[in-house]
Design a protein around this motif. Structure first.
Motif, PDB file in Angstrom:
ATOM      1  N   ALA A 103       0.855  -1.191   0.000  1.00  0.00           N
ATOM      2  CA  ALA A 103       0.000   0.000   0.000  1.00  0.00           C
ATOM      3  C   ALA A 103       0.887   1.236   0.000  1.00  0.00           C
ATOM      4  O   ALA A 103       2.108   1.148   0.146  1.00  0.00           O
ATOM      5  N   ASN A 104       0.257   2.386  -0.171  1.00  0.00           N
ATOM      6  CA  ASN A 104       1.023   3.634  -0.205  1.00  0.00           C
ATOM      7  C   ASN A 104       1.585   3.970   1.169  1.00  0.00           C
ATOM      8  O   ASN A 104       0.862   3.893   2.169  1.00  0.00           O
ATOM      9  N   PRO A 105       2.859   4.370   1.246  1.00  0.00           N
ATOM     10  CA  PRO A 105       3.410   4.845   2.522  1.00  0.00           C
ATOM     11  C   PRO A 105       2.670   6.105   2.966  1.00  0.00           C
ATOM     12  O   PRO A 105       2.250   6.907   2.136  1.00  0.00           O
ATOM     13  N   GLU A 106       2.521   6.269   4.282  1.00  0.00           N
ATOM     14  CA  GLU A 106       1.802   7.424   4.821  1.00  0.00           C
ATOM     15  C   GLU A 106       2.619   8.136   5.887  1.00  0.00           C
ATOM     16  O   GLU A 106       3.365   7.512   6.630  1.00  0.00           O
ATOM     17  N   ALA A 107       2.437   9.457   5.936  1.00  0.00           N
ATOM     18  CA  ALA A 107       2.956  10.307   7.003  1.00  0.00           C
ATOM     19  C   ALA A 107       1.816  11.257   7.371  1.00  0.00           C
ATOM     20  O   ALA A 107       0.726  11.144   6.812  1.00  0.00           O
ATOM     21  N   PRO A 108       2.011  12.180   8.319  1.00  0.00           N
ATOM     22  CA  PRO A 108       0.930  13.114   8.639  1.00  0.00           C
ATOM     23  C   PRO A 108       0.383  13.787   7.382  1.00  0.00           C
ATOM     24  O   PRO A 108       1.116  14.426   6.629  1.00  0.00           O
ATOM     25  N   MET A 109      -0.920  13.642   7.164  1.00  0.00           N
ATOM     26  CA  MET A 109      -1.530  14.029   5.902  1.00  0.00           C
ATOM     27  C   MET A 109      -1.658  15.537   5.704  1.00  0.00           C
ATOM     28  O   MET A 109      -1.607  16.017   4.577  1.00  0.00           O
ATOM     29  N   SER A 110      -1.868  16.281   6.786  1.00  0.00           N
ATOM     30  CA  SER A 110      -2.209  17.691   6.610  1.00  0.00           C
ATOM     31  C   SER A 110      -1.853  18.477   7.866  1.00  0.00           C
ATOM     32  O   SER A 110      -1.584  17.891   8.928  1.00  0.00           O
ATOM     33  N   LEU A 111      -1.852  19.793   7.747  1.00  0.00           N
ATOM     34  CA  LEU A 111      -1.649  20.664   8.896  1.00  0.00           C
ATOM     35  C   LEU A 111      -2.409  21.956   8.686  1.00  0.00           C
ATOM     36  O   LEU A 111      -2.752  22.327   7.551  1.00  0.00           O
ATOM     37  N   ALA A 112      -2.699  22.647   9.789  1.00  0.00           N
ATOM     38  CA  ALA A 112      -3.402  23.931   9.750  1.00  0.00           C
ATOM     39  C   ALA A 112      -2.893  24.778  10.902  1.00  0.00           C
ATOM     40  O   ALA A 112      -2.203  24.283  11.795  1.00  0.00           O
ATOM     41  N   VAL A 113      -3.255  26.068  10.883  1.00  0.00           N
ATOM     42  CA  VAL A 113      -2.835  26.992  11.929  1.00  0.00           C
ATOM     43  C   VAL A 113      -4.073  27.590  12.585  1.00  0.00           C
ATOM     44  O   VAL A 113      -5.015  28.004  11.903  1.00  0.00           O
ATOM     45  N   THR A 114      -4.097  27.640  13.915  1.00  0.00           N
ATOM     46  CA  THR A 114      -5.226  28.183  14.654  1.00  0.00           C
ATOM     47  C   THR A 114      -5.138  29.711  14.709  1.00  0.00           C
ATOM     48  O   THR A 114      -4.080  30.288  14.428  1.00  0.00           O
ATOM     49  N   PRO A 115      -6.228  30.396  15.095  1.00  0.00           N
ATOM     50  CA  PRO A 115      -6.169  31.854  15.236  1.00  0.00           C
ATOM     51  C   PRO A 115      -5.137  32.315  16.268  1.00  0.00           C
ATOM     52  O   PRO A 115      -4.671  33.453  16.209  1.00  0.00           O
ATOM     53  N   LEU A 116      -4.749  31.444  17.202  1.00  0.00           N
ATOM     54  CA  LEU A 116      -3.737  31.789  18.210  1.00  0.00           C
ATOM     55  C   LEU A 116      -2.312  31.550  17.710  1.00  0.00           C
ATOM     56  O   LEU A 116      -1.347  31.856  18.415  1.00  0.00           O
ATOM     57  N   GLY A 117      -2.179  30.978  16.509  1.00  0.00           N
ATOM     58  CA  GLY A 117      -0.857  30.716  15.962  1.00  0.00           C
ATOM     59  C   GLY A 117      -0.314  29.337  16.255  1.00  0.00           C
ATOM     60  O   GLY A 117       0.818  29.022  15.881  1.00  0.00           O
ATOM     61  N   ASP A 118      -1.102  28.472  16.927  1.00  0.00           N
ATOM     62  CA  ASP A 118      -0.677  27.093  17.156  1.00  0.00           C
ATOM     63  C   ASP A 118      -0.810  26.295  15.858  1.00  0.00           C
ATOM     64  O   ASP A 118      -1.659  26.595  15.016  1.00  0.00           O
ATOM     65  N   VAL A 119       0.028  25.276  15.709  1.00  0.00           N
ATOM     66  CA  VAL A 119      -0.036  24.402  14.536  1.00  0.00           C
ATOM     67  C   VAL A 119      -0.779  23.125  14.911  1.00  0.00           C
ATOM     68  O   VAL A 119      -0.482  22.515  15.944  1.00  0.00           O
ATOM     69  N   VAL A 120      -1.751  22.746  14.081  1.00  0.00           N
ATOM     70  CA  VAL A 120      -2.491  21.499  14.277  1.00  0.00           C
ATOM     71  C   VAL A 120      -2.072  20.531  13.180  1.00  0.00           C
ATOM     72  O   VAL A 120      -2.224  20.827  11.987  1.00  0.00           O
ATOM     73  N   VAL A 121      -1.526  19.383  13.576  1.00  0.00           N
ATOM     74  CA  VAL A 121      -1.057  18.376  12.624  1.00  0.00           C
ATOM     75  C   VAL A 121      -2.026  17.197  12.632  1.00  0.00           C
ATOM     76  O   VAL A 121      -2.399  16.691  13.698  1.00  0.00           O
TER      77      VAL A 121
END
Length: 374
Positions: A103-121
């Protein structure tokens, strides 16, 4: 005549005495550290707390004293631009990776940034969202509710949205405070006959959209979890200043040509279409978004020229900052391209105040980094 000679002698004596006193003062000043150091005296500069950190570019300086109201962060060994370094695994400060044989190898698929500047992975292999603060520390995790989540985005009020286009075929809406599921919006329906063609999740105000094959966006509902039965469409990604919808397409990959199209949101009329002719072959578009002021961030993967005889080029991402009114290039920066085999969905996110956060993967783990093109 004798009187004049004695007068001259007295004056010379006074001058010698003054010079001697000045020399004594100067020596004592250097001895107690109050004397001035030369600009190349590294130890003196370090004592003042105003030296460039190890590995920093020439000319960069790190102030040793914070302004009133600023937090005094603990010293860090992170390289300039690096927010956090997380290894592979399932521990509190690790992210999942899988390399199955069939199957396809996987790593963390996506990330976003909160209004406080924290990163969500989106750490889908460990079944969680990982929140990382601006100081690089893991602040907490939120459990995922879907089987094969691939994208995450964050609304202005902090609401978390996670998309699964393959099995659950829905967008999960998660409360940022409690981590509980508010509701799920179905993906399949008018405008989205096949969910595998969805290329992103977007929030504009209270509205939740998904993108169909890098083109139009379909409204599937709102942040309360109420589905939209009309499923209206907009012609591109909404900019955060509320002025435009934007769209980008590669029109000649070998020739390095691509288009950015902007539509005025108020009139629904064309604002501009601009062609960019880059001096390298293009692979794909890695980023198209804007900051709160409307500046557009365009990331393009390709074989970037190195300026050396060998190798003449190497894989990379060229990040452009574009004027929101006419698409003029305001600046650019070259960033590393992930060339490892792991499948991902979104590697870049734009900060509200400007600049981008991106993930760079190595055999050791994931490096979350910050960059800008202005």
């Amino acid at each position: 005549m004798e009187a004049r000679k004695r007068g001259v002698g007295i004056i010379l004596g006074l001058v010698v005495l003054a010079l001697g006193l000045a020399l004594v003062v100067a020596r004592s000043g250097n001895k107690d550290g109050s004397g001035s150091a030369s600009p190349t005296d590294g130890s003196a500069a370090s004592a003042q707390g105003d030296t460039a950190p190890a590995g920093a570019p020439a000319g960069s300086r790190q102030q040793g004293r914070a302004e009133p109201g600023a937090s005094q962060a603990a010293p860090s060994n992170r390289a300039q631009g690096v927010i956090a370094e997380l290894g592979w695994g399932s521990g509190p400060s690790q992210l999942g990776r899988d390399r199955p044989q069939e199957a396809n190898p996987e790593a963390p698929m996506s990330l976003a940034v909160t209004p406080l500047g924290d990163v969500v992975v989106l750490d889908q292999l460990n079944g969680r969202l990982v929140r990382i603060g601006q100081d690089g520390k893991v602040l907490g995790t939120t459990p995922l509710t879907q089987q094969t989540p691939q994208d995450v985005t964050v609304a202005k009020d902090g609401t978390l949205l996670v998309m699964d286009r393959l099995r659950d075929k829905s967008v999960a809406i998660i409360d940022p405070e409690t981590g509980t599921l508010r509701g799920e919006l179905p993906l399949q329906g008018a405008g989205i006959p096949e969910t595998g063609g969805i290329t992103g999740t977007f929030v504009d105000g209270d509205s939740v959209y998904v993108e169909r094959e890098h083109g139009a966006l379909i409204r599937i509902g709102d942040l309360s979890g109420t589905a939209d039965t009309t499923r209206s469409e907009i012609p591109g990604r909404p900019t955060r200043d509320g002025r435009s919808y934007i769209l980008a397409n590669i029109i000649d990959s070998r020739g390095g040509r691509l288009l950015v199209n902007a539509v005025d949101r108020q009139t629904n009329q064309q604002r501009y279409t601009r062609e960019y002719r880059l001096q390298f072959p293009l692979m794909y578009i890695t980023l198209l978004d804007s900051d709160r002021s409307g500046v557009i961030y365009l990331g393009v993967a390709g074989e970037l020229p190195t300026g050396k005889a060998s190798p003449a080029s190497e894989p990379g991402v060229r990040l452009f900052c574009l004027d929101p009114l006419d698409g003029k290039v305001l600046g650019q920066a070259d960033l590393p391209l992930n060339t490892m085999p792991e499948e991902t969905f979104r590697d870049f996110a734009v900060l509200d105040e400007g600049g981008v956060v991106y993930q760079h993967r190595t055999e050791a783990g994931v490096s979350l980094r910050r960059a800008d093109c202005r």
